[in-house]
Design a protein around this motif. Structure first.
Motif, PDB file in Angstrom:
ATOM      1  N   ILE A  29      -5.932   4.168  -5.800  1.00 33.45           N
ATOM      2  CA  ILE A  29      -6.984   4.904  -5.091  1.00 33.45           C
ATOM      3  C   ILE A  29      -6.420   6.193  -4.514  1.00 33.45           C
ATOM      4  CG2 ILE A  29      -8.505   4.838  -3.081  1.00 33.45           C
ATOM      5  CD1 ILE A  29      -8.966   1.860  -3.695  1.00 33.45           C
ATOM      6  N   GLU A  30      -5.221   6.126  -3.972  1.00 32.54           N
ATOM      7  CA  GLU A  30      -4.581   7.330  -3.440  1.00 32.54           C
ATOM      8  C   GLU A  30      -4.349   8.371  -4.543  1.00 32.54           C
ATOM      9  OE1 GLU A  30      -0.188   8.573  -1.705  1.00 32.54           O
ATOM     10  OE2 GLU A  30      -0.923   6.530  -1.338  1.00 32.54           O
ATOM     11  N   LYS A  31      -3.885   7.916  -5.695  1.00 32.43           N
ATOM     12  CA  LYS A  31      -3.638   8.823  -6.816  1.00 32.43           C
ATOM     13  C   LYS A  31      -4.941   9.465  -7.302  1.00 32.43           C
ATOM     14  CE  LYS A  31       0.860   7.944  -7.684  1.00 32.43           C
ATOM     15  NZ  LYS A  31       1.922   8.971  -7.738  1.00 32.43           N
ATOM     16  N   LEU A  32      -5.997   8.666  -7.401  1.00 32.99           N
ATOM     17  CA  LEU A  32      -7.285   9.204  -7.840  1.00 32.99           C
ATOM     18  C   LEU A  32      -7.804  10.221  -6.831  1.00 32.99           C
ATOM     19  CD1 LEU A  32      -9.084   6.012  -9.228  1.00 32.99           C
ATOM     20  CD2 LEU A  32      -7.877   7.780 -10.512  1.00 32.99           C
ATOM     21  N   ARG A  33      -7.676   9.908  -5.556  1.00 36.70           N
ATOM     22  CA  ARG A  33      -8.165  10.831  -4.523  1.00 36.70           C
ATOM     23  C   ARG A  33      -7.385  12.142  -4.529  1.00 36.70           C
ATOM     24  NH1 ARG A  33     -12.208   9.186  -1.841  1.00 36.70           N
ATOM     25  NH2 ARG A  33     -12.593   7.013  -1.236  1.00 36.70           N
ATOM     26  N   SER A  34      -6.136  12.115  -4.969  1.00 35.96           N
ATOM     27  CA  SER A  34      -5.356  13.360  -5.026  1.00 35.96           C
ATOM     28  C   SER A  34      -5.901  14.321  -6.074  1.00 35.96           C
ATOM     29  CB  SER A  34      -3.889  13.040  -5.330  1.00 35.96           C
ATOM     30  OG  SER A  34      -3.701  12.651  -6.675  1.00 35.96           O
ATOM     31  N   ALA A  39      -3.236  -7.172 -16.051  1.00 36.05           N
ATOM     32  CA  ALA A  39      -4.616  -7.280 -16.521  1.00 36.05           C
ATOM     33  C   ALA A  39      -5.510  -8.031 -15.548  1.00 36.05           C
ATOM     34  CB  ALA A  39      -4.652  -7.955 -17.898  1.00 36.05           C
ATOM     35  N   GLN A  40      -4.938  -9.000 -14.846  1.00 30.39           N
ATOM     36  CA  GLN A  40      -5.746  -9.800 -13.920  1.00 30.39           C
ATOM     37  C   GLN A  40      -6.257  -8.985 -12.741  1.00 30.39           C
ATOM     38  OE1 GLN A  40      -2.485  -9.918 -14.091  1.00 30.39           O
ATOM     39  NE2 GLN A  40      -1.704  -9.753 -11.998  1.00 30.39           N
ATOM     40  N   LEU A  41      -5.724  -7.763 -12.553  1.00 25.27           N
ATOM     41  CA  LEU A  41      -6.165  -6.910 -11.451  1.00 25.27           C
ATOM     42  C   LEU A  41      -7.383  -6.055 -11.790  1.00 25.27           C
ATOM     43  CD1 LEU A  41      -2.742  -5.569 -10.080  1.00 25.27           C
ATOM     44  CD2 LEU A  41      -4.176  -7.378  -9.117  1.00 25.27           C
ATOM     45  N   ARG A  42      -7.813  -6.104 -13.046  1.00 25.46           N
ATOM     46  CA  ARG A  42      -8.880  -5.187 -13.453  1.00 25.46           C
ATOM     47  C   ARG A  42     -10.118  -5.282 -12.560  1.00 25.46           C
ATOM     48  NH1 ARG A  42     -13.073  -5.831 -18.341  1.00 25.46           N
ATOM     49  NH2 ARG A  42     -13.868  -7.216 -16.706  1.00 25.46           N
ATOM     50  N   ASP A  43     -10.639  -6.480 -12.384  1.00 21.79           N
ATOM     51  CA  ASP A  43     -11.876  -6.629 -11.619  1.00 21.79           C
ATOM     52  C   ASP A  43     -11.681  -6.258 -10.147  1.00 21.79           C
ATOM     53  OD1 ASP A  43     -13.080  -7.381 -13.939  1.00 21.79           O
ATOM     54  OD2 ASP A  43     -13.224  -9.514 -13.449  1.00 21.79           O
ATOM     55  N   GLU A  44     -10.507  -6.557  -9.595  1.00 21.85           N
ATOM     56  CA  GLU A  44     -10.225  -6.148  -8.213  1.00 21.85           C
ATOM     57  C   GLU A  44     -10.178  -4.629  -8.098  1.00 21.85           C
ATOM     58  OE1 GLU A  44      -7.035  -8.255  -6.089  1.00 21.85           O
ATOM     59  OE2 GLU A  44      -6.951  -9.605  -7.814  1.00 21.85           O
ATOM     60  N   LEU A  45      -9.597  -3.968  -9.103  1.00 18.33           N
ATOM     61  CA  LEU A  45      -9.554  -2.504  -9.103  1.00 18.33           C
ATOM     62  C   LEU A  45     -10.949  -1.910  -9.214  1.00 18.33           C
ATOM     63  CD1 LEU A  45      -6.434  -1.942 -11.375  1.00 18.33           C
ATOM     64  CD2 LEU A  45      -6.694  -1.063  -9.048  1.00 18.33           C
ATOM     65  N   THR A  98     -12.352   0.378  -6.091  1.00 14.13           N
ATOM     66  CA  THR A  98     -12.661   1.795  -6.310  1.00 14.13           C
ATOM     67  C   THR A  98     -14.135   2.076  -6.078  1.00 14.13           C
ATOM     68  OG1 THR A  98     -12.754   1.276  -8.691  1.00 14.13           O
ATOM     69  CG2 THR A  98     -10.741   2.319  -7.865  1.00 14.13           C
ATOM     70  N   ASN A  99     -15.003   1.220  -6.572  1.00 18.50           N
ATOM     71  CA  ASN A  99     -16.438   1.446  -6.364  1.00 18.50           C
ATOM     72  C   ASN A  99     -16.812   1.334  -4.894  1.00 18.50           C
ATOM     73  OD1 ASN A  99     -18.157   1.817  -8.984  1.00 18.50           O
ATOM     74  ND2 ASN A  99     -16.553   0.367  -9.549  1.00 18.50           N
ATOM     75  N   GLU A 100     -16.174   0.429  -4.181  1.00 18.92           N
ATOM     76  CA  GLU A 100     -16.431   0.315  -2.730  1.00 18.92           C
ATOM     77  C   GLU A 100     -15.948   1.555  -1.984  1.00 18.92           C
ATOM     78  OE1 GLU A 100     -14.603  -3.324  -1.552  1.00 18.92           O
ATOM     79  OE2 GLU A 100     -16.361  -4.560  -2.081  1.00 18.92           O
ATOM     80  N   GLN A 101     -14.960   2.236  -2.545  1.00 20.34           N
ATOM     81  CA  GLN A 101     -14.441   3.465  -1.932  1.00 20.34           C
ATOM     82  C   GLN A 101     -15.208   4.708  -2.377  1.00 20.34           C
ATOM     83  OE1 GLN A 101     -11.784   4.037   0.311  1.00 20.34           O
ATOM     84  NE2 GLN A 101     -11.966   1.850   0.688  1.00 20.34           N
ATOM     85  N   GLY A 102     -16.283   4.525  -3.112  1.00 21.18           N
ATOM     86  CA  GLY A 102     -17.087   5.669  -3.546  1.00 21.18           C
ATOM     87  C   GLY A 102     -16.562   6.356  -4.783  1.00 21.18           C
ATOM     88  N   ILE A 103     -15.621   5.741  -5.475  1.00 19.24           N
ATOM     89  CA  ILE A 103     -15.100   6.273  -6.726  1.00 19.24           C
ATOM     90  C   ILE A 103     -15.639   5.387  -7.839  1.00 19.24           C
ATOM     91  CG2 ILE A 103     -13.035   6.781  -8.083  1.00 19.24           C
ATOM     92  CD1 ILE A 103     -11.505   7.029  -5.431  1.00 19.24           C
TER      93      ILE A 103
END
Length: 390
Positions: free
Chosen positions: A6-11, A326-332, A336-341
């Motif tokens: 999320i930090e990288k995307l926000r940058s 791969a198991q992190l996909r749904d958490e990601l 991200t969607n909860e953070q407005g991304i």
């Protein structure tokens, strides 16, 4: 990994937006002027100067001889398949990792989707694996290619240029020649993408484009059929205009046709968008570069870049998680969607959908792996500036 991503995307993304969509249209040109002209003159339906102009400009840009504008990419694919002779009971090869329109268009013909695996470098159809598969299950006769397991004719192959990244077409063209298959390019996502210097959509006899609201350029809803064959172009225009025989007042039709022509209103929007296409592509490539730089040192994932034989429009940017992550996909996706991304997963493999579950398919190990691990990230054209320098 999740907070760091999320930090990288926000940058890369603008800080002044509470919500960033996956892909928004960008109207900064003559859209209002051209659409208003349609309203002022009353030329709003499927006849008008903007329909003709849009077709001419599309053909010129993509390097094909003919473009026929239609209501959406699905309609373009449907007609394209009919025109190369796909009939009820035929099988049509396509990647299982595709938007459902590809499989739907085949089904509209009464034909049967036959699902093919993908390769990781393009995210699209794997021509070499398909070649090995056909060597096992296909038989070429005087009247075409047949599936030895089902007895049905295999008529065509539909590569889809995933997220704008071109499929490796040379080995696929060679395969099509040896197995007597028609190549119908699903170029819905690849306006502005080139394979070895040639625009996608010009490699087979016919291809389909899409101009949905989330594409690089949009006509609201819309699509186009591309071909170098004047006979196919004429037939495409005829069938998409309800197969009406030209006459000043009589309504005569000589075939089962389709009310698929693009309205002048939508074509006006498309003409204004096409004028801005070079700038849009420049911005999208800049955005992809920003993402690549931001994510290059991040462990556990890879940012998808264009294959070395192609120039991509980077329609939708994507990251692919390592198998161990791969198991992190749904958490990601949730975080991200909860953070407005806004992010989204790959499409569900067509072979997993109930209406296509019984269709023939090859081993789909790579496609199933990619489906578990791929995430699309915001890709709108106007995100291509360096927002941290504003």
């Amino acid at each position: 990994m999740i907070p760091l991503l999320i930090e990288k995307l926000r940058s890369v993304l603008p800080a002044d937006r509470s919500f960033i969509a996956l892909h928004e249209p960008n109207f900064q040109g003559h859209e209002w002027d051209y659409v208003k002209e349609c309203l002022d003159t009353g030329w709003v339906s499927s006849v008008g100067k903007y329909v003709d102009l849009f077709e001419q400009q599309l053909a010129a840009y993509t390097g094909v001889h003919h473009a026929v504008a239609v209501v959406n990419g699905t309609a373009a694919l449907h007609i394209s398949l009919l025109l190369v002779g796909v009939e009820a009971g035929d099988e049509v090869l396509m990647p299982t990792l595709t938007f459902i329109a590809t499989a739907n268009a085949v089904t509209y013909c009464g034909a049967i989707p036959h699902f093919v695996d993908s390769e990781e470098r393009t995210l699209g159809l794997d021509p070499r694996k398909l070649d090995a598969y056909l060597a096992e299950i296909a038989e070429v006769r005087g009247d075409g290619c047949f599936n030895k397991q089902t007895g049905r004719r295999i008529k065509a192959v539909v590569p889809m240029h995933t997220f704008g990244h071109p499929v490796d077409l040379d080995p696929l063209l060679d395969l099509c020649e040896r197995y007597q298959l028609e190549l119908v390019e699903d170029a819905a996502e690849s306006l502005g993408s080139f394979y070895k210097g040639k625009h996608t959509g010009g490699f087979g006899r016919i291809a389909a484009l899409s101009f949905n609201g989330n594409k690089v350029i949009t006509t609201g809803g819309g699509g186009a059929i591309l071909t170098n064959d004047p006979g196919l172009a004429q037939r495409a225009k005829h069938l998409t205009t309800t197969a009406k025989v030209p006459h000043k007042w009589e309504y005569n039709h000589d075939a089962v046709g389709y009310n698929y022509r693009l309205p002048n209103l939508n074509a006006a929007l498309g003409c204004a968008q096409l004028e801005q296409l070079p700038g849009f592509l420049e911005q999208k490539r800049a955005l992809a570069q920003h993402y690549q730089e931001a994510l290059q040192d991040m462990a556990g994932l890879t940012f998808v870049t264009e294959p070395d034989f192609a120039t991509s429009n980077y329609w939708l940017n994507a990251i692919v998680l390592d198998e161990a992550q791969a198991q992190l996909r749904d958490e990601l996706l949730k975080a991200t969607n909860e953070q407005g991304i806004m992010t989204r997963p790959f499409w569900t493999g067509m072979h997993k959908l109930p209406m296509f579950a019984q269709c023939p398919r090859m081993d789909l190990a790579v496609a199933e792996s990619l489906e578990r691990r791929t995430i699309n990230i915001p890709s709108s054209t106007f995100l291509g500036g360096r927002h941290d320098e504003a």
